[in-house]
Each structure stands twice: as structure tokens, then as C-alpha cells.
Design an enzyme around this catalytic site. Structure first.
Site, PDB file in Angstrom:
ATOM      1  N   CYS A 103       0.160   6.548   7.658  1.00 23.92           N
ATOM      2  CA  CYS A 103       1.440   5.868   7.468  1.00 23.92           C
ATOM      3  C   CYS A 103       1.727   4.977   8.666  1.00 23.92           C
ATOM      4  CB  CYS A 103       2.553   6.886   7.320  1.00 23.92           C
ATOM      5  SG  CYS A 103       2.478   7.753   5.774  1.00 23.92           S
ATOM      6  N   GLU A 150       0.824  -1.204   0.000  1.00 22.06           N
ATOM      7  CA  GLU A 150       0.000   0.000   0.000  1.00 22.06           C
ATOM      8  C   GLU A 150       0.861   1.257   0.000  1.00 22.06           C
ATOM      9  OE1 GLU A 150      -3.216  -2.064   2.980  1.00 22.06           O
ATOM     10  OE2 GLU A 150      -2.879   0.084   3.126  1.00 22.06           O
TER      11      GLU A 150
END
Ligand code: SAH
Length: 344
Positions: free
Chosen positions: A336, A86
Site C-alpha cells: 500500500c 491499483e
């Protein structure tokens, strides 16, 4: 190490002029082309040879999920061998776009709070796979009419960059070379793998990008609990390394960032903050980035907004530059460090 696309092109076009080779390599990183077929400055036979031998993309984007706030997009990719990774595209309040890239499928660091850590390490990503996350998100900005340019890159997705040193370095060379992104606009975040950190100090091929160290605790026992890779003596070794870093990268702009994830009852007490202050004072040109926790099923809970603010105030009162990371894309689990292969 597999051959990079640049090496494949050089081999394929070894009978051609250096100009042609350069043209083909630059075409890959041009924001205007989507396939070899688009590169009409090369002859059709040459385009066909290239298309047969050099993959234009190493990743297939399977999902691009916008956050409800409209300031983040999570992209899910499949690699050629069927692994999933991702990346995240984020827009800040000034309209600048940042891409958060993954460097490995999974991660071996096993940090207690991190979703990726639960997967273990599957494999390193190649230089091309790291670069292609940014290329694909550039194409997404065009297709989805996202205004702005990608100006910043953070290595804060899945994986530990310093455990994949050569491929990360290769990707950095592409970002700072043909893709034209400034070295101060790129941040490599590491769990603090000193082998890699030592290596970059004397590596002429390592572009002078920003470095962020995931500290998360200024005392070794707490850090070891959160980050099992913490070696004995880590804190002192980090300080010693930072002195060498200041010498190797003397420019003022090459400050070091300490990332500090605030977890309730774990590392957010007043004495924890004083330990952080003491450590930060031992490091030249340091900044502290306080990270609010994105809840995963780790069992930890994030510190309250008040506690985060108090920590920032104390650091600043002690003369240390501190920022609070703005959380983006929480609703798409795109923050993140939260990039797990959970299949959505
Ligand atoms: N392995 C590298 C880069 C990947 S993680 C590193 O450790 O720095 C990027 C950052 O996100 C790290 O500081 C990491 O500790 C943090 N992080 C991981 N899980 C998180 C979560 N659930 N919420 C907030 N930050 C997280």
C-alpha cells in the site's frame, strides 16, 4: 458530483415500487451476481433496461498479479476514461482478506517518499469506482480460488481520501451498508488533511470507521520535509483535533492510529522516537503503527529491522501500543502506498 449507480437506478425505476428499486440496488452489491443478466428475480425487460442505463462495473480489471508468497494480489484497473488505478488484496495469517483501495487517480499531496505523489493529481475516483475495486477483488477470490472472505478494507492505496471526502463517504456507506462490512474493520488513512478530519466529527452521514493518520515525523520541520502539505502548527492542531475526536467517537474501539514510516537517518533516531512518545502521550487511545519502507526511487532508504524493533520497544516501554506493519506483496510492488501508475 456524478450520479451514483444507486441514483441512476432510482431514476430509471421511478415508476416501479420501492421494493423493486431496492432489489436492483441490492443486486449490484450481492456477491453472487456478475451482471444484470444474472439477476433473474427481476423481469427480463427490466434487466435489459437496467443494463442499458446503469453500468454493472465502472472499472475493467486489466491485470491481477499474485505475489510469490501467495498472500497478496495486485489488481490493475482501467477506468472508463482510460485512467489506471491499483488495488491490493492481502491475506493475513488468520486467513482474513483485506482490500487496499485507491481513492484518486494520482495524488496532490506530493509526499517525498511516495510513488503516487510523483504522478500529481489526475482526478478523484467516484464512489462507484472505489466500491468496484472491492467488488472486482471479491470476484477474483472466487475465480482464483482464494479461500476466505473479504472482511477488511483499508483506504491506503493511491490518493488522499480526505481530499475526496464525499465520494469516500459514499463508498463507506456502501461498504458498511449493503456490503455488510463492520465499521471497525475499515480504516481510512489520511495525510492529515484537517479540513476533512474536522468535517467528519460532526457529519451524521460519516460512518464511524477507524482513522489512521500518516504522521511519519513528530516534529514539524521533518514532517514538512517528508510531507509538504504539513501546515504550520500541524502537531498541536492534530492533538486538538484528537481531543474532539475522542468526544465525538467515545467508544473504546474507536482508537486513533498514527502511522510512522521509518526512514534511515531521517526520523529513526532515539530523539525522534522520544518526540513520537511525547506526541503519542498527548493523544487519547492512540496506537502507533510502524511502517517499514517499501523502496521506491525517492532516494530514501528504510530503517533497518533492528531500528524498527528498537523504536517499537521504546514506545512499548513508554506504555504506548505499537505494532509493526507486516510488509506484503513487496515483489509485485503492491505494498500500500506504492501504487504508482508505472504500467505493469
Ligand atoms: N494519502 C493517504 C493514504 C495513502 S498512502 C495517507 O497519506 O495516509 C497509505 C500509507 O502508505 C501512508 O501512511 C503513506 O505515507 C504510506 N506510504 C507511502 N509510500 C510508501 C512506501 N513507499 N513505503 C511504505 N509506506 C508508504
Amino acid at each position: 458530483m456524478e450520479n451514483t449507480r444507486e441514483q441512476q437506478i432510482s431514476t430509471l425505476l421511478s415508476q416501479e415500487s420501492a421494493f423493486r428499486t431496492r432489489q436492483a440496488i441490492e443486486a449490484i452489491y450481492s456477491p453472487f451476481f456478475r451482471s444484470w443478466d444474472d439477476v433473474t428475480s427481476l423481469s427480463k425487460p427490466m434487466r435489459e433496461r437496467l443494463a442499458g442505463a446503469v453500468s454493472w462495473n465502472t472499472l475493467t480489471m486489466t491485470t491481477a498479479l499474485p505475489s510469490v508468497t501467495g498472500d497478496a494480489w495486485k489488481a490493475l484497473f482501467e477506468t472508463n476514461d482510460g485512467n489506471r488505478i491499483e488495488s491490493v488484496l492481502m491475506r493475513n495469517s488468520r486467513g482474513q482478506l483485506t482490500v487496499c483501495v485507491s481513492t484518486q487517480v494520482g495524488c496532490a499531496m506530493n509526499c517525498a517518499f511516495c510513488a503516487t505523489g510523483k504522478m500529481g493529481l489526475v482526478r478523484n475516483l467516484s464512489q462507484d469506482e472505489i466500491v468496484d475495486q472491492v467488488r472486482a477483488l471479491h470476484d477474483l477470490t472466487v475465480d482464483a480460488n482464494v479461500p476466505g472472505e473479504i472482511t477488511n478494507i483499508v483506504f491506503m492505496g493511491m490518493g488522499e481520501p480526505m481530499a475526496n471526502y464525499e465520494e469516500v463517504r459514499g463508498a463507506l456507506q456502501v461498504f458498511t451498508g449493503p456490503m455488510g462490512i463492520g465499521t471497525t474493520r475499515i480504516t481510512v488513512s489520511t495525510a492529515g488533511l484537517l479540513s476533512g478530519l474536522e468535517r467528519l466529527l460532526t457529519d451524521p452521514l460519516w460512518p464511524p470507521v477507524r482513522i489512521a493518520i500518516s504522521l511519519h515525523a513528530a516534529d514539524e520541520a521533518t514532517r514538512k520535509r517528508l510531507m509538504p502539505t504539513t501546515a504550520p502548527g500541524f502537531i498541536d492542531d492534530l492533538v486538538a483535533w484528537s481531543r474532539k475526536y475522542a468526544v465525538a467517537f467515545p467508544e473504546k474501539r474507536r482508537h486513533l492510529t498514527l502511522e510512522y514510516l521509518l526512514l534511515s537517518g531521517v526520523n529513526d533516531s532515539e530523539s525522534d522516537t522520544w518526540k513520537l512518545v511525547d506526541l503519542a502521550r498527548r493523544i487519547d487511545r492512540v496506537r502507533v503503527n510502524l511502517i517499514p519502507y517499501n523502496a521506491t526511487d525517492s532516494g530514501f532508504s528504510g530503517s533497518s529491522e533492528d531500528a524498527v524493533r528498537r523504536c517499537k520497544d521504546k514506545l512499548e516501554a513508554a506504555g504506548i501500543t505499537a505494532t509493526i506493519r507486516k510488509s506484503q506483496g513487496g515483489d509485485i510492488a503492491a505494498a500500500c502506498g506504492q501504487l504508482a501508475g508505472r504500467g505493469n
